[in-house]
Design an enzyme around this catalytic site. Structure first.
Site, short mmCIF file in Angstrom:
data_model
loop_
_atom_site.label_atom_id
_atom_site.label_comp_id
_atom_site.label_asym_id
_atom_site.label_seq_id
_atom_site.Cartn_x
_atom_site.Cartn_y
_atom_site.Cartn_z
N TYR A 268 0.82 -1.22 0.00
CA TYR A 268 0.00 0.00 0.00
C TYR A 268 0.86 1.28 0.00
CZ TYR A 268 -3.54 3.36 1.55
OH TYR A 268 -4.36 4.45 1.66
N1 LIG Z 1 -9.23 4.52 5.32
C1 LIG Z 1 -8.01 5.01 5.59
O1 LIG Z 1 -7.51 4.89 6.73
C2 LIG Z 1 -7.25 5.75 4.53
C3 LIG Z 1 -6.11 6.49 4.93
C4 LIG Z 1 -5.41 7.21 3.97
C5 LIG Z 1 -5.82 7.20 2.65
N2 LIG Z 1 -6.91 6.47 2.27
C6 LIG Z 1 -7.30 6.50 0.86
O2 LIG Z 1 -8.61 7.02 0.73
C7 LIG Z 1 -9.17 6.58 -0.51
C8 LIG Z 1 -10.62 6.16 -0.29
O3 LIG Z 1 -10.65 4.99 0.50
P1 LIG Z 1 -11.64 4.76 1.71
O4 LIG Z 1 -10.80 4.66 2.93
O5 LIG Z 1 -12.74 5.75 1.67
O6 LIG Z 1 -12.14 3.27 1.43
P2 LIG Z 1 -13.46 2.63 0.77
O7 LIG Z 1 -14.67 3.03 1.53
O8 LIG Z 1 -13.14 1.19 0.63
O9 LIG Z 1 -13.54 3.32 -0.66
C9 LIG Z 1 -12.81 2.87 -1.77
C10 LIG Z 1 -13.60 3.17 -3.02
O10 LIG Z 1 -12.80 2.81 -4.15
C11 LIG Z 1 -13.60 2.02 -5.03
N3 LIG Z 1 -12.74 1.13 -5.81
C12 LIG Z 1 -11.92 0.15 -5.37
N4 LIG Z 1 -11.31 -0.44 -6.41
C13 LIG Z 1 -11.75 0.19 -7.53
C14 LIG Z 1 -11.51 0.04 -8.91
N5 LIG Z 1 -10.67 -0.92 -9.39
N6 LIG Z 1 -12.13 0.86 -9.78
C15 LIG Z 1 -12.98 1.82 -9.34
N7 LIG Z 1 -13.27 2.01 -8.04
C16 LIG Z 1 -12.65 1.20 -7.15
C17 LIG Z 1 -14.58 1.30 -4.10
O11 LIG Z 1 -15.78 0.90 -4.78
P3 LIG Z 1 -15.96 -0.56 -5.47
O12 LIG Z 1 -15.24 -1.53 -4.59
O13 LIG Z 1 -17.44 -0.75 -5.51
O14 LIG Z 1 -15.37 -0.42 -6.83
C18 LIG Z 1 -14.90 2.41 -3.12
O15 LIG Z 1 -15.89 3.26 -3.64
C19 LIG Z 1 -8.25 5.47 -1.02
O16 LIG Z 1 -7.44 5.94 -2.07
C20 LIG Z 1 -7.38 5.16 0.20
O17 LIG Z 1 -6.12 4.66 -0.15
C21 LIG Z 1 -7.63 5.75 3.19
#
Ligand SMILES: NC(=O)c1ccc[n+]([C@@H]2O[C@H](COP(=O)([O-])OP(=O)(O)OC[C@H]3O[C@@H](n4cnc5c(N)ncnc54)[C@H](OP(=O)(O)O)[C@@H]3O)[C@@H](O)[C@H]2O)c1
Length: 262
Positions: free
Chosen positions: A164
């Site tokens: 990651y």
């Molecule tokens: N949660 C944390 O602690 C954290 C911390 C730092 C950064 N982030 C970043 O924040 C961003 C959002 O993540 P989140 O934490 O909100 O998690 P999340 O709720 O799992 O959201 C991820 C989203 O990405 C979509 N996705 C995954 N694979 C995809 C693909 N191949 N094509 C299109 N859409 C795709 C998912 O929808 P589908 O699966 O339906 O496609 C979902 O809508 C990510 O880039 C993550 O790395 C998260």
């Protein structure tokens, strides 16, 4: 609160977590928001919920598929006369294929190559594919904003954060290159990150439990709302190549004399 009537935004990964909350925030401000994610009931359900907040649309897009991204870009061009912002937010982490099967404390050499490839495919190459297809729309219209959703800098190199961390580090490096290439073309390119562990579907339940047990801070999925509102507002005009941390936005705005009512 800035009125965003007529402002059109595409958010990848807008069907849940921070992408969904950013969509809600911008809709509340009057923007038109297209959420994109892999096809399915989850995307449709998210769009239905978001329609309660404003002018919401959904388009199926798998960021790892050039064809799928191209089809989504065609749909956007056919349905809207311009595009102001693209938020590259789709990503996978602890929920990547093969991650759950790994012991909690593992060494990098235990990570399947297929897991490494899946994470790089989504978080790094997926970002490239989306930018490659959507930025030309902005170049043609002479303005736009590209936002990359990343992670905290220490997550990029901390033991246990492969694949990651490096996927996000690579994408940040790519963002810097894109920002420099586009800086004289009216297109802003910036990075936002929450600033810590955030309570979303991506975050594993075991990690959440660990944070709770140890009284460590867990950020809400709305943590990026101020950063995205700021980047969509005229107050951010001309800012490019910067990284904003969601949880530090109030302090940053105060230090920079920016007053915004969210
Ligand atoms: N949660 C944390 O602690 C954290 C911390 C730092 C950064 N982030 C970043 O924040 C961003 C959002 O993540 P989140 O934490 O909100 O998690 P999340 O709720 O799992 O959201 C991820 C989203 O990405 C979509 N996705 C995954 N694979 C995809 C693909 N191949 N094509 C299109 N859409 C795709 C998912 O929808 P589908 O699966 O339906 O496609 C979902 O809508 C990510 O880039 C993550 O790395 C998260």
């Amino acid at each position: 609160m800035t009125n965003l009537n007529g402002y059109i935004v595409l958010i990848t990964g807008g069907s849940s977590g921070m992408g969904f909350e950013m969509a809600k925030q911008l809709l509340t401000q009057g923007a038109t928001v297209v959420i994109a994610a892999r096809t399915g009931a989850k995307l449709e359900q998210a769009k239905k919920t978001l329609e309660n907040f404003g002018d919401a649309y959904a388009v199926a897009m798998d960021v790892t598929s050039e064809e799928s991204v191209a089809n989504a870009a065609t749909w956007v061009i056919e349905n809207f006369d311009h595009l102001d912002m693209v938020v590259n937010n789709a990503g996978i982490g602890d929920n990547a294929p093969g991650m759950k099967e790994l012991p909690k404390e593992h060494h990098f050499y235990e990570i399947p190559v297929s897991t490494m490839k899946a994470v790089i495919d989504t978080n790094f190459i997926g970002y490239f594919i989306v930018a490659r297809k959507f930025v030309p729309i902005m170049v043609k219209q002479g303005h736009g904003s590209l936002v990359y959703v990343s992670t905290s800098t220490n997550t990029m190199t901390r033991p246990g954060q492969l694949p990651y961390g490096p996927s996000k580090a690579g994408a940040e490096a790519m963002t810097t290159i894109i920002a420099n290439e586009l800086k004289d073309m009216g297109i802003m390119v910036n990075i936002i990150c929450p600033g810590g562990f955030t309570d979303t579907a991506m975050a594993g339940e075991d990690v959440k439990e660990f944070f709770q047990k140890n009284n460590m801070p867990i950020l809400p999925p709305t943590i990026m709302n101020k950063a995205i509102s700021f980047l969509a507002s005229p107050a951010s005009a001309g800012i490019t190549g910067k990284k904003f941390v969601g949880k530090d936005m109030d302090v940053w705005m105060k230090e920079n004399g920016i007053e915004m009512d969210f």
